[in-house]
Enzyme design. Sequence first.
Site, PDB file in Angstrom:
ATOM      1  N   LYS A 163      34.815  44.189  38.475  1.00 48.99           N
ATOM      2  CA  LYS A 163      34.576  45.556  38.944  1.00 48.99           C
ATOM      3  C   LYS A 163      35.114  46.564  37.925  1.00 48.99           C
ATOM      4  CE  LYS A 163      36.602  44.094  42.703  1.00 48.99           C
ATOM      5  NZ  LYS A 163      37.126  43.689  43.992  1.00 48.99           N
ATOM      6  N   SER A 219      37.338  38.600  40.169  1.00 53.31           N
ATOM      7  CA  SER A 219      36.973  39.590  41.177  1.00 53.31           C
ATOM      8  C   SER A 219      37.438  40.993  40.754  1.00 53.31           C
ATOM      9  CB  SER A 219      37.619  39.180  42.512  1.00 53.31           C
ATOM     10  OG  SER A 219      37.532  40.204  43.448  1.00 53.31           O
ATOM     11  N   ASP A 228      30.504  40.008  43.259  1.00 51.70           N
ATOM     12  CA  ASP A 228      31.877  39.976  43.776  1.00 51.70           C
ATOM     13  C   ASP A 228      31.900  40.334  45.250  1.00 51.70           C
ATOM     14  OD1 ASP A 228      34.806  39.891  43.663  1.00 51.70           O
ATOM     15  OD2 ASP A 228      34.599  42.009  44.121  1.00 51.70           O
ATOM     16  N   HIS A 255      44.579  49.827  37.788  1.00 53.77           N
ATOM     17  CA  HIS A 255      44.265  49.071  39.004  1.00 53.77           C
ATOM     18  C   HIS A 255      45.558  48.550  39.603  1.00 53.77           C
ATOM     19  CE1 HIS A 255      42.161  46.481  41.819  1.00 53.77           C
ATOM     20  NE2 HIS A 255      43.097  45.590  41.557  1.00 53.77           N
TER      21      HIS A 255
HETATM   22  N1  URA Z   1      41.480  42.175  45.122  1.00 48.96           N
HETATM   23  C1  URA Z   1      40.225  41.947  44.692  1.00 48.96           C
HETATM   24  O1  URA Z   1      39.479  42.875  44.391  1.00 48.96           O
HETATM   25  N2  URA Z   1      39.810  40.659  44.597  1.00 48.96           N
HETATM   26  C2  URA Z   1      40.591  39.597  44.898  1.00 48.96           C
HETATM   27  O2  URA Z   1      40.159  38.483  44.775  1.00 48.96           O
HETATM   28  C3  URA Z   1      41.895  39.866  45.351  1.00 48.96           C
HETATM   29  C4  URA Z   1      42.324  41.170  45.449  1.00 48.96           C
END
Ligand code: URA
Length: 433
Positions: free
Chosen positions: A187, A183, A161, A82
């Site tokens: 995911k 957040s 989220d 990520h």
């Molecule tokens: N990217 C995300 O998916 N969530 C956040 O809170 C900040 C960046």
Amino acid sequence: MIAKLLLDRKREGRELAAEEIRELIAAYTRGDVPDYQMAAFAMAVCCRGMTDAETLALTTAMRDSGECLSWDDLPMPTADKHSTGGVGDKLSLIIQPLAAACGLAVPSLTGRGLGLTGGTADKMESIPGYVAGLSLADYRKVVMACGCSLTVQTGEIAPADKKLYALRDVTGTVPSIPLIVASILSKKLAEGAGTLVFDVKCGSGAFMKTREEAAALARALVDGAKGAGRKACALVTVMDEPLGFAVGNANEVQEAIDVLKCESRAFDVETLSVELAARMVSLAKGAPLEEARAECRRKLVSGDAYRRFARMVELHGGNLEACAKSRLAPVEAADVTAGESGYVQSIDARGVAEAAFLLGAGRARSDEAVDFLAGVDLGVASGDRVEVGVPLARLATATRGGALEEAARLVRDAIVIGPDMPASRDLVLEVVE
Ligand code: URA
């Protein structure tokens, strides 16, 4: 659970129990807690922070608000990367097939961009025919068939989220490490990969502007992922300058293809791709890092990684031949040339990203379309020698010809030329394990 009482306690800086956070998130997802109470909760977290136990509870509650995928039926280890996002960041397009070529399965749910440039899904959709919006069932079939898939995240994954992020976006509650960690991780955990490698970008073109902020986020992401039972590490990487030469969508795909074919001089893109993929391979297989690096380099040079990429594109309905032709489609273009001779000292990522945005490469609202052919192709990198009048960058747009002049000014200002050769930069600032 009475939301008002939780808000009082959070405002006073007291710790909430995991069960209370779980109930709050479940009630918010169902619509039983209104946005105004959740916004107050987010602001209280911004001001008071969260303990590690609270952050983990928030993360797992958000993960469990939707579907959680399992890859236990696959014979190979699973891993994903990520990135917190940067300018010219096309690394996923290289890393996912490269790690797959090394024997991992890389289930990667990715995003459409909101902001200055497109997200990975936008970039992939610039390939004619490529469908990023697969159902979870079709996504699984693609991962099974070729080891990787770049599919846009569906509403079934971490719906809490999706709701909370939209609320944070308009209530000044984005910059809070516990909220960002929950957040991102909710995911990634729902995606189900056993190993997670984070690329936390730091600099003018990144979400985290300082090394301290980026290192703190990296630490929190790694601790959170390990707390949830995954293998994890993070690299804090520099994002003061664009990655590679291409900033946009279709031009970034072309650059990623060139790197996969070992035909590019975007050495920063290649080096970081190999390093991040090697971390995935090393952690997921339990192999020494140096061995994993060597395997990644071999898979790149042999063309195996490119073949994985081509197969993935095909399985998503994309046509790579048409992709090359789309680069020849009519666009309005302008060149930026050097006003003086010397060495390129630096190229400000933010300035180049703003130019790409003006040309149509990004979107300000989620319902806007991205101009796939819009963007900036840099002709130089830091340290290059240039003479007066040589081209520094080419700007293109299919939809916003009126913005070319302003975009050219931004790019000209972003490229600083000086008399001396600048010192070389480290791409990786820190490793967090
Ligand atoms: N990217 C995300 O998916 N969530 C956040 O809170 C900040 C960046």
